[in-house]
Design an enzyme around this catalytic site. Sequence first.
Site, PDB file in Angstrom:
ATOM      1  N   GLY A 146     -16.707 -42.792  25.404  1.00 56.26           N
ATOM      2  CA  GLY A 146     -17.641 -43.738  24.803  1.00 56.26           C
ATOM      3  C   GLY A 146     -18.001 -43.475  23.354  1.00 56.26           C
ATOM      4  O   GLY A 146     -19.076 -43.869  22.898  1.00 56.26           O
ATOM      5  N   ASN A 158     -16.623 -44.912  20.816  1.00 55.51           N
ATOM      6  CA  ASN A 158     -16.684 -46.232  20.162  1.00 55.51           C
ATOM      7  C   ASN A 158     -17.980 -46.950  20.523  1.00 55.51           C
ATOM      8  O   ASN A 158     -18.590 -47.600  19.678  1.00 55.51           O
ATOM      9  CB  ASN A 158     -15.466 -47.079  20.534  1.00 55.51           C
ATOM     10  N   ASN A 201     -11.111 -56.210  21.685  1.00 58.50           N
ATOM     11  CA  ASN A 201     -10.647 -54.889  22.115  1.00 58.50           C
ATOM     12  C   ASN A 201     -10.349 -54.033  20.885  1.00 58.50           C
ATOM     13  O   ASN A 201      -9.889 -54.545  19.868  1.00 58.50           O
ATOM     14  CB  ASN A 201      -9.353 -55.071  22.926  1.00 58.50           C
ATOM     15  N   HIS A 215      -7.888 -51.087  19.663  1.00 59.41           N
ATOM     16  CA  HIS A 215      -6.653 -50.398  20.052  1.00 59.41           C
ATOM     17  C   HIS A 215      -6.309 -49.370  18.964  1.00 59.41           C
ATOM     18  O   HIS A 215      -6.344 -49.705  17.777  1.00 59.41           O
ATOM     19  CB  HIS A 215      -5.507 -51.402  20.230  1.00 59.41           C
ATOM     20  N   ASP A 221      -2.520 -56.428  24.482  1.00 58.43           N
ATOM     21  CA  ASP A 221      -2.608 -56.196  23.022  1.00 58.43           C
ATOM     22  C   ASP A 221      -1.915 -57.288  22.198  1.00 58.43           C
ATOM     23  O   ASP A 221      -1.398 -57.025  21.108  1.00 58.43           O
ATOM     24  CB  ASP A 221      -2.018 -54.813  22.648  1.00 58.43           C
ATOM     25  N   GLN A 256     -11.781 -42.378  10.981  1.00 59.93           N
ATOM     26  CA  GLN A 256     -11.511 -43.151   9.755  1.00 59.93           C
ATOM     27  C   GLN A 256     -11.301 -44.637  10.013  1.00 59.93           C
ATOM     28  O   GLN A 256     -11.447 -45.442   9.104  1.00 59.93           O
ATOM     29  CB  GLN A 256     -10.279 -42.573   9.037  1.00 59.93           C
ATOM     30  N   GLU A 259     -11.340 -46.515  13.842  1.00 63.99           N
ATOM     31  CA  GLU A 259     -11.970 -47.186  14.992  1.00 63.99           C
ATOM     32  C   GLU A 259     -13.484 -47.335  14.853  1.00 63.99           C
ATOM     33  O   GLU A 259     -14.031 -48.423  15.052  1.00 63.99           O
ATOM     34  CB  GLU A 259     -11.672 -46.414  16.284  1.00 63.99           C
TER      35      GLU A 259
HETATM   36  C1  GAR Z   1     -10.134 -45.037  21.870  1.00 67.12           C
HETATM   37  O1  GAR Z   1      -9.251 -44.328  21.032  1.00 67.12           O
HETATM   38  C2  GAR Z   1      -9.654 -46.471  22.036  1.00 67.12           C
HETATM   39  O2  GAR Z   1      -9.081 -46.997  20.889  1.00 67.12           O
HETATM   40  C3  GAR Z   1      -8.618 -46.283  23.118  1.00 67.12           C
HETATM   41  O3  GAR Z   1      -9.209 -45.379  24.015  1.00 67.12           O
HETATM   42  C4  GAR Z   1     -10.081 -44.498  23.290  1.00 67.12           C
HETATM   43  C5  GAR Z   1     -11.433 -44.507  23.957  1.00 67.12           C
HETATM   44  O4  GAR Z   1     -12.294 -43.548  23.383  1.00 67.12           O
HETATM   45  N1  GAR Z   1      -8.293 -47.541  23.731  1.00 67.12           N
HETATM   46  C6  GAR Z   1      -7.059 -47.844  24.140  1.00 67.12           C
HETATM   47  O5  GAR Z   1      -6.110 -47.069  24.077  1.00 67.12           O
HETATM   48  C7  GAR Z   1      -6.906 -49.244  24.720  1.00 67.12           C
HETATM   49  N2  GAR Z   1      -5.535 -49.602  24.827  1.00 67.12           N
HETATM   50  P1  GAR Z   1     -13.869 -43.661  23.521  1.00 67.12           P
HETATM   51  O6  GAR Z   1     -14.187 -43.809  25.019  1.00 67.12           O
HETATM   52  O7  GAR Z   1     -14.364 -42.357  22.988  1.00 67.12           O
HETATM   53  O8  GAR Z   1     -14.357 -44.830  22.725  1.00 67.12           O
END
Ligand code: GAR
Length: 208
Positions: free
Chosen positions: A12, A14, A108, A110, A151, A179, A181
Amino acid sequence: MLNVVVLVSGGGTNLQAVIDAVESGEITNVKLSGVISNNKNAYALKRAELSGIESRCVSPKDFASREEFNVKFLEAVDEMKPDLIVLAGFLVVIPPAMIEKYRNRIINIHPSLIPAFCGTGYYGLKVHEAALKRGVKVVGATVHFVDEGTDTGPIILQKAVEVCKEDTPEILQKRVMEQAEWKILPRAIHLIANGKVTVEDGIVSIEE
Ligand code: GAR
């Protein structure tokens, strides 16, 4: 005020970036009205709790069939009355009925520059492993609307990140998060919440 529901599966970070951006005023016009996880152990649920955001877990494992899960999952989302649904590291396939109902209202994040390193099988660390294996020198992240494909939906924002010589998948993943996300996901939500994003024939236009 845009009601935003965030769907999560793991750490989590993001989600945290979005929470922080709402608190700092970097995102305006947004109420974080709920967080849903498919994984009851996701630290993202703890982050929601710490920020006083309503949260719940709906897992495919608790249902006899995927169809049954899809119905209950859509009900859980509907109950939170979202104007915008944000997939922040959510690793469950979105039910077609949800995509139809919330067309151009699901986004989303990615961890690659789509159309590179995306589609079935490309998620989390696997994306960064594949990028290093291919030897690309620039990677990045993409925020896009969710359509029926994996995607494949309209691209909203992208940000590039350089690959360094000594990178491991873990180091690269961290740099892409820091940098790219954690910057473009809050930015995309802010732009949508302020009516700056339009989609026509699969192409997004942004009024900055
Ligand atoms: C993030 O890097 C996100 O971009 C990726 O999973 C991670 C989740 O991290 N998502 C994907 O790969 C979707 N295809 P988080 O739980 O710390 O945000």
